[in-house]
Design an enzyme around this catalytic site. Structure first.
Site, PDB file in Angstrom:
ATOM      1  CD1 TRP A  32       4.473   0.408   7.131  1.00 17.06           C
ATOM      2  CD2 TRP A  32       4.663   0.029   9.419  1.00 17.06           C
ATOM      3  NE1 TRP A  32       3.626  -0.375   7.720  1.00 17.06           N
ATOM      4  CE2 TRP A  32       3.454  -0.609   8.966  1.00 17.06           C
ATOM      5  CE3 TRP A  32       5.122   0.019  10.853  1.00 17.06           C
ATOM      6  CZ2 TRP A  32       2.821  -1.493   9.796  1.00 17.06           C
ATOM      7  CZ3 TRP A  32       4.169  -0.863  11.707  1.00 17.06           C
ATOM      8  CH2 TRP A  32       3.153  -1.547  11.322  1.00 17.06           C
TER       9      TRP A  32
ATOM     10  CG  ASP B 239       6.202   2.965   4.654  1.00 12.18           C
ATOM     11  OD1 ASP B 239       5.848   2.410   3.163  1.00 12.18           O
ATOM     12  OD2 ASP B 239       5.391   2.978   5.464  1.00 12.18           O
TER      13      ASP B 239
ATOM     14  CD1 TRP C  58       2.594  -4.586   4.491  1.00 12.30           C
ATOM     15  CD2 TRP C  58       1.443  -5.029   6.056  1.00 12.30           C
ATOM     16  NE1 TRP C  58       1.370  -5.266   4.117  1.00 12.30           N
ATOM     17  CE2 TRP C  58       0.889  -5.738   5.174  1.00 12.30           C
ATOM     18  CE3 TRP C  58       1.064  -5.603   7.556  1.00 12.30           C
ATOM     19  CZ2 TRP C  58      -0.161  -6.483   5.167  1.00 12.30           C
ATOM     20  CZ3 TRP C  58       0.084  -6.376   7.547  1.00 12.30           C
ATOM     21  CH2 TRP C  58      -0.672  -6.732   6.464  1.00 12.30           C
TER      22      TRP C  58
ATOM     23  CB  THR D 258       6.553   1.285   0.046  1.00 15.11           C
ATOM     24  OG1 THR D 258       5.738   2.074   0.744  1.00 15.11           O
ATOM     25  CG2 THR D 258       6.442  -0.074   0.757  1.00 15.11           C
TER      26      THR D 258
ATOM     27  CE1 TYR E 145       5.437   5.365   1.982  1.00 17.20           C
ATOM     28  CE2 TYR E 145       3.941   6.669   0.849  1.00 17.20           C
ATOM     29  CZ  TYR E 145       4.644   5.628   0.987  1.00 17.20           C
ATOM     30  OH  TYR E 145       4.565   4.572  -0.076  1.00 17.20           O
TER      31      TYR E 145
ATOM     32  CG  ASP F 253      -1.591   1.246   1.231  1.00 22.05           C
ATOM     33  OD1 ASP F 253      -1.420   2.310   0.447  1.00 22.05           O
ATOM     34  OD2 ASP F 253      -2.495   1.398   2.076  1.00 22.05           O
TER      35      ASP F 253
HETATM   36  N1  ABN Z   1       2.865   2.156   4.296  1.00 17.09           N
HETATM   37  C1  ABN Z   1       2.421   3.117   3.416  1.00 17.09           C
HETATM   38  C2  ABN Z   1       1.625   4.286   3.813  1.00 17.09           C
HETATM   39  C3  ABN Z   1       2.372   5.291   4.056  1.00 17.09           C
HETATM   40  C4  ABN Z   1       1.603   6.366   4.617  1.00 17.09           C
HETATM   41  C5  ABN Z   1      -0.106   6.265   4.981  1.00 17.09           C
HETATM   42  C6  ABN Z   1      -0.336   5.118   4.579  1.00 17.09           C
HETATM   43  C7  ABN Z   1       0.322   4.075   4.162  1.00 17.09           C
END
Ligand code: ABN
Length: 177
Positions: free
Chosen positions: A154, A122, A103, A166, A163, A78
């Site tokens: 994460w 991430d 995750w 990923t 963020y 995700d």
């Molecule tokens: N692990 C990815 C993510 C980042 C920020 C918000 C939701 C999902």
């Protein structure tokens, strides 16, 4: 101190130093310093920091395109794909830092038909990616089961919580379903 005394003192110090040092000794010391500087990058500390960006993975047969959401490792991801943002499936984009808390999903490798544990780390940094968003949720659970939900940032314990994207790292073969 008079100027002549000072000159004498400097001259005596220079003579003492000259008696104690040889040209060969001086060259040996320069050589040692240069050799030490050249071998510094080979020390384990440097290797450990490089590994933070691209950990060594156990062997898994490979197929597919890491910039595609359909890539087999992405079955439970995700987020934005690091491979679309200057990184790869296993390395974060330059200037970002890989999260250590992650995750974990289980994806089937189409080459050998085995299930592999995949760690979705991430990449954290101010260079927000915004490309190749991919949201496949095999094994994902509602967010109130935090440890089993993939919809979480994460970027914790990193120098920034921003963020970016990923990566999908193979941890090993899953032995239980
Ligand atoms: N692990 C990815 C993510 C980042 C920020 C918000 C939701 C999902």
């Amino acid at each position: 101190m008079a100027r002549r005394d000072f000159d004498g003192w400097i001259e005596a110090a220079a003579r003492r130093l000259a008696r104690r040092t040889s040209r060969r000794g001086f060259l040996a010391r320069v050589g040692t310093t240069l050799f030490g500087a050249a071998t510094l990058p080979l020390l384990p500390v440097a290797r450990a920091s490089a590994q933070a960006q691209a950990p060594r993975e156990p062997a898994a047969p490979e197929t597919g395109d890491a910039t595609s959401c359909d890539y087999w490792r992405h079955c439970s991801i995700d987020g934005f794909l690091s491979a679309c943002c200057g990184g790869s499936a296993t390395a974060c984009p330059p200037g970002t830092e890989m999260s250590r808390v992650t995750w974990i999903g289980t994806c089937r490798n189409p080459v050998d038909g085995r299930d592999y544990l995949i760690s979705y780390n991430d990449c954290c940094g101010n260079s927000f990616c915004g490309r190749c968003f991919c949201n496949r949720n095999e094994g994902d659970r509602p967010i109130y089961l935090t440890g089993k939900a993939n919809d979480i940032n994460w970027c914790m314990g990193t120098s920034t919580t921003a963020y970016s994207s990923t990566v999908a790292l193979v941890l090993g073969v899953a032995t239980e379903s």
